[in-house]
Write a protein that holds these residues in place. Structure first.
Motif, short mmCIF file in Angstrom:
data_model
loop_
_atom_site.label_atom_id
_atom_site.label_comp_id
_atom_site.label_asym_id
_atom_site.label_seq_id
_atom_site.Cartn_x
_atom_site.Cartn_y
_atom_site.Cartn_z
N SER A 125 3.79 13.97 -41.36
CA SER A 125 2.69 13.01 -41.61
C SER A 125 2.58 11.93 -40.53
O SER A 125 1.48 11.48 -40.22
CB SER A 125 2.83 12.37 -42.99
OG SER A 125 4.03 11.68 -43.06
N TYR A 128 0.68 13.42 -37.87
CA TYR A 128 -0.71 13.61 -38.29
C TYR A 128 -1.49 12.30 -38.20
O TYR A 128 -2.67 12.28 -37.82
CB TYR A 128 -0.77 14.18 -39.71
CG TYR A 128 -2.16 14.63 -40.08
CD1 TYR A 128 -2.71 15.77 -39.49
CD2 TYR A 128 -2.94 13.91 -40.96
CE1 TYR A 128 -4.00 16.18 -39.78
CE2 TYR A 128 -4.23 14.31 -41.27
CZ TYR A 128 -4.75 15.45 -40.68
OH TYR A 128 -6.03 15.85 -40.96
N ASP A 129 -0.82 11.20 -38.55
CA ASP A 129 -1.51 9.90 -38.54
C ASP A 129 -1.63 9.30 -37.13
O ASP A 129 -2.32 8.30 -36.95
CB ASP A 129 -0.76 8.90 -39.43
CG ASP A 129 -0.91 9.26 -40.89
OD1 ASP A 129 -1.90 9.95 -41.22
OD2 ASP A 129 -0.02 8.88 -41.71
N GLU A 149 -8.92 20.12 -43.53
CA GLU A 149 -8.05 18.97 -43.84
C GLU A 149 -6.68 19.41 -44.34
O GLU A 149 -6.59 20.33 -45.16
CB GLU A 149 -8.70 18.14 -44.96
CG GLU A 149 -9.61 17.06 -44.47
CD GLU A 149 -8.83 15.91 -43.86
OE1 GLU A 149 -7.96 15.34 -44.55
OE2 GLU A 149 -9.11 15.59 -42.68
N THR A 150 -5.64 18.72 -43.91
CA THR A 150 -4.30 19.01 -44.44
C THR A 150 -4.21 18.47 -45.87
O THR A 150 -5.02 17.64 -46.28
CB THR A 150 -3.22 18.34 -43.59
OG1 THR A 150 -3.45 16.92 -43.62
CG2 THR A 150 -3.23 18.84 -42.16
N GLU A 151 -3.19 18.93 -46.57
CA GLU A 151 -2.98 18.43 -47.94
C GLU A 151 -1.90 17.36 -47.95
O GLU A 151 -1.05 17.34 -47.06
CB GLU A 151 -2.47 19.57 -48.81
CG GLU A 151 -3.54 20.53 -49.22
CD GLU A 151 -3.02 21.51 -50.26
OE1 GLU A 151 -1.78 21.65 -50.39
OE2 GLU A 151 -3.85 22.11 -50.93
N GLU A 152 -1.92 16.55 -48.99
CA GLU A 152 -0.83 15.57 -49.15
C GLU A 152 0.26 16.18 -49.98
O GLU A 152 -0.01 17.01 -50.86
CB GLU A 152 -1.37 14.34 -49.88
CG GLU A 152 -1.86 13.30 -48.90
CD GLU A 152 -2.08 11.96 -49.54
OE1 GLU A 152 -3.23 11.55 -49.54
OE2 GLU A 152 -1.09 11.36 -50.03
N GLY A 161 3.50 12.86 -47.63
CA GLY A 161 2.26 12.33 -47.05
C GLY A 161 1.35 13.46 -46.65
O GLY A 161 1.52 14.60 -47.10
N LYS A 162 0.40 13.12 -45.78
CA LYS A 162 -0.55 14.12 -45.30
C LYS A 162 0.10 14.99 -44.24
O LYS A 162 0.99 14.53 -43.53
CB LYS A 162 -1.76 13.42 -44.69
CG LYS A 162 -2.87 13.23 -45.69
CD LYS A 162 -4.18 12.96 -45.00
CE LYS A 162 -5.29 13.60 -45.82
NZ LYS A 162 -6.57 13.50 -45.20
N ARG A 164 0.54 18.71 -44.80
CA ARG A 164 0.80 20.09 -45.25
C ARG A 164 -0.39 20.98 -44.93
O ARG A 164 -1.54 20.55 -45.09
CB ARG A 164 0.99 20.10 -46.78
CG ARG A 164 2.36 19.70 -47.25
CD ARG A 164 2.30 19.45 -48.72
NE ARG A 164 2.05 20.69 -49.46
CZ ARG A 164 3.00 21.39 -50.05
NH1 ARG A 164 4.24 21.00 -50.01
NH2 ARG A 164 2.70 22.49 -50.70
#
Ligand code: PMT
Length: 408
Positions: A125, A128-129, A149-152, A161-162, A164
């Motif tokens: 995550s 990703y951020d 979009e990825t999953e949380e 977090g985001k 996955r």
């Protein structure tokens, strides 16, 4: 559902690579042909043998491996592909793709792809951020790549977090959405106008504009593909005329007043009207019966306004969905919104005709779709064909709401 579709699946070095086996299995169960391309990192997480067994094709990992004769693999594979799906995609691969780096087979193919590209990221995550990754994603979206979009949730790193990989069903339905032609226009009669009009001053000279007809013809073809009956009223263009067998009724016109006459004549049959034509706003007051001769000095032309076809249609709209275009050179959104209101439209498609990738003649367009509820959807640069799909998606949504509402 995906019979005849050729999909290339790119797998990169993420722990989620093991889920690619299920993606291959699901795509194959929908009858798609799947070829797998892996980065070295990808092969650390799942073996090419597993993917070869599931896909039924050789798995490719090397840029310079040769295949049947002397054609280089990536060009060969990507040339005929309907879709390039990268799942899972690491931050590294997204960064390289955004920077135009092709240093392995997968990135080289991504750069060579002419087909749609879908990217399903998967990573930690914090990565990703990271704004650098987010900028790379935004940049690739600008060029037309689609992201899932990825999953949380809980990640392999132990973080929550985001990041996955999206659910496999979401990935598969995104692929289906893109590759399977919807028939949501069945039962509709779509009247499309396209191209320029010509307003003659004498038998050989006229006032016109640079419209090629590409935008309108793309809309007509897409509406037909999606099941509509299509009436295409076209000003003079050099485009290939749709054959009768394609099921598009073509009506050729030259002047704004001819376009008006044909549009109003066919309006009763139409359930949807899309005015993509660049209709001349002015015409000469008089048309000289003979060629105007040089007289050695300046010449003035007396011009008068042509009828505004779209305004007339907007006034007699009934239950139809009416869509206009706005060709603007300044204040794109506000000018388009004024036209939407003034002409009583459901949707206006605004294009900035000073942008070299948008508007007249080119194969691409950059548009903002605005509806009468002031929902503003700016789209990145994309082919006119893809723009036509996005416009029809919007129309289908409004038509659904309108009809559900009128039945209630
Ligand atoms: O044909 P291409 O080369 O592919 O280029 C596409 C395009 C730039 C022509 C297309 O995307 C586009 O913007 N079409 C509308 C051009 C235009 O005339 O815009 P406008 O803002 O002047 O007119 C607004 C709307 O009123 C348009 O839907 C137009 O069709 C309609 N109109 C305009 C004048 C008139 N007398 N009657 C009309 O119905």
């Amino acid at each position: 559902m995906l019979t005849g579709k050729r999909i290339i699946l790119g797998i990169t070095g993420s722990i989620a690579a093991y889920k690619a086996a299920e993606i291959v299995r699901r795509l194959r169960s929908l009858n798609a042909e799947v070829w797998v391309v892996m980065t070295r990192g990808g092969t650390e997480f799942i073996t090419p043998l597993t993917l070869q067994t599931l896909s039924g094709h050789t798995v490719y990992t090397e840029t310079f491996a040769l295949q049947e004769g002397s054609k280089i693999t990536h060009i060969n594979l990507i040339k005929d592909a309907d879709l390039f799906l990268i799942a899972p995609a690491t931050a590294n691969i997204i960064g390289k793709f955004a920077a135009g780096i092709g240093d392995d087979l997968l990135t080289t193919m991504a750069l060579a792809a002419r087909c749609p590209v879908i990217i399903a990221p998967a990573m930690d995550s914090d990565m990703y951020d990271n704004p650098i990754l987010q900028n790379n994603i935004a940049q690739l979206k600008e060029t037309g790549c689609r992201f899932i979009e990825t999953e949380e949730g809980e990640l392999a790193s132990g973080l929550v977090g985001k990041g996955r990989l999206a659910n496999i069903e979401v990935i598969i339905s995104t692929v289906i959405d893109l590759l399977v032609v919807k028939k949501d226009m069945a039962g509709e009669v779509v009247l499309v106008t396209a191209g320029p009009t010509r307003e003659y001053l004498d038998p050989v000279r006229f006032i016109s504009n640079r419209s090629s007809g590409k935008m309108g013809y793309a809309i007509a073809a897409s509406a037909k593909e999606r099941g509509a009956e299509v009436i295409l009223i076209s000003g003079p263009t050099t485009l290939q005329k749709p054959a009768k067998s394609e099921g598009i009724e073509l009506i050729n016109v030259v002047t704004a007043s001819e376009m008006r006459e044909e549009a109003l004549k066919n309006l009763k049959r139409a359930t949807i009207v899309i005015m993509a034509a660049a209709v001349s706003d002015y015409r000469p007051v008089d048309i000289s019966p003979g060629k105007i001769k040089k007289s050695g000095g300046n010449v003035s032309l007396d011009l008068t306004e042509t009828p505004d076809i779209l305004t007339e249609i907007g006034m007699d709209k009934g239950n139809r969905i009416v869509v206009g275009f706005a060709a603007e050179t300044e204040n794109l959104e506000s000018n388009a919104m004024l036209k939407l209101k003034r002409k009583n439209l459901d949707i206006i498609v605004a294009n900035d005709v000073l942008d070299p990738d948008a508007g007249f003649e080119v194969d691409t367009n950059v548009v903002t779709i605005i509806d009468k509820n002031n929902e503003v959807t700016p789209l990145p640069r994309m082919s006119k064909k893809e723009v036509s799909y996005r416009i029809l998606d919007k129309i289908a949504k409004i038509a659904n709401l309108k009809r559900t509402y009128s039945r209630a």
